[in-house]
Motif scaffolding. Structure first.
Motif, PDB file in Angstrom:
ATOM      1  N   TRP A 169       0.444   5.670   5.670  1.00 48.28           N
ATOM      2  CA  TRP A 169      -0.667   5.932   4.734  1.00 48.28           C
ATOM      3  C   TRP A 169      -1.485   7.113   5.234  1.00 48.28           C
TER       4      TRP A 169
ATOM      5  N   THR B  84       9.488   3.120  -2.012  1.00 48.33           N
ATOM      6  CA  THR B  84       8.921   3.073  -0.658  1.00 48.33           C
ATOM      7  C   THR B  84       9.761   3.889   0.317  1.00 48.33           C
TER       8      THR B  84
ATOM      9  N   PHE C 187       1.223  -3.343   8.561  1.00 42.11           N
ATOM     10  CA  PHE C 187       1.501  -2.788   7.241  1.00 42.11           C
ATOM     11  C   PHE C 187       0.329  -3.034   6.305  1.00 42.11           C
ATOM     12  N   LYS C 188       0.195  -2.155   5.325  1.00 40.75           N
ATOM     13  CA  LYS C 188      -0.858  -2.277   4.334  1.00 40.75           C
ATOM     14  C   LYS C 188      -0.230  -2.147   2.954  1.00 40.75           C
ATOM     15  N   ASN C 189      -0.506  -3.113   2.095  1.00 41.88           N
ATOM     16  CA  ASN C 189      -0.075  -3.041   0.700  1.00 41.88           C
ATOM     17  C   ASN C 189      -1.144  -2.315  -0.092  1.00 41.88           C
ATOM     18  N   GLN C 190      -0.704  -1.479  -1.013  1.00 47.16           N
ATOM     19  CA  GLN C 190      -1.642  -0.786  -1.879  1.00 47.16           C
ATOM     20  C   GLN C 190      -1.038  -0.715  -3.268  1.00 47.16           C
ATOM     21  N   ILE C 191      -1.864  -0.989  -4.265  1.00 48.81           N
ATOM     22  CA  ILE C 191      -1.441  -0.871  -5.652  1.00 48.81           C
ATOM     23  C   ILE C 191      -1.619   0.585  -6.065  1.00 48.81           C
TER      24      ILE C 191
ATOM     25  N   THR D 257       2.235  -0.544  -9.470  1.00 51.10           N
ATOM     26  CA  THR D 257       3.262  -1.056  -8.569  1.00 51.10           C
ATOM     27  C   THR D 257       2.660  -1.165  -7.172  1.00 51.10           C
ATOM     28  N   SER D 258       3.216  -2.027  -6.368  1.00 47.70           N
ATOM     29  CA  SER D 258       2.719  -2.229  -5.020  1.00 47.70           C
ATOM     30  C   SER D 258       3.627  -1.510  -4.019  1.00 47.70           C
ATOM     31  N   ILE D 259       2.998  -0.799  -3.095  1.00 48.44           N
ATOM     32  CA  ILE D 259       3.723  -0.093  -2.039  1.00 48.44           C
ATOM     33  C   ILE D 259       3.253  -0.662  -0.708  1.00 48.44           C
ATOM     34  N   ARG D 260       4.192  -0.936   0.184  1.00 45.98           N
ATOM     35  CA  ARG D 260       3.874  -1.469   1.508  1.00 45.98           C
ATOM     36  C   ARG D 260       4.327  -0.460   2.555  1.00 45.98           C
TER      37      ARG D 260
END
Length: 95
Positions: free
Chosen positions: A25, A57, A4-8, A16-19
């Motif tokens: 992605w 998400t 998984f990759k978190n991205q602001i 907000t942060s999306i994982r």
């Protein structure tokens, strides 16, 4: 093992942060390239139109699946016309 990759991201000028998984992605990037739309604009559309029962998400994941299914069906049915953003609008209406 899924990575998984978190991205602001910015939604209406709020961070907000999306994982999401890397493949998710990738799907977002491909959809944005096809539709010539920026990711933040797409995320704002999804957030504005999502069901109140789903978080952002989950709505993004559902959107990706719906969009890609619609595109596959168009290809299978050999539709000759493609209105700009038609697939986005169809997928948004189903989340």
């Amino acid at each position: 093992m899924t990575i998984f990759k978190n991205q602001i991201i910015n939604i209406n000028n709020h961070k907000t942060s999306i994982r999401l998984a890397h493949g998710e992605w990738d799907a977002i990037n491909i959809i944005c390239e096809i539709e010539k739309i920026k990711k933040n604009i797409l995320f704002e559309l999804i957030n504005t139109n999502k069901s109140t029962n789903l978080n952002l998400t989950s709505s993004i994941r559902l959107f990706c699946i719906t969009y890609l299914i619609n595109e596959c069906l168009k290809t299978k049915n050999y539709k000759k016309t493609h209105k700009k953003n038609a697939s986005i609008e169809e997928a948004i209406s189903l989340i």
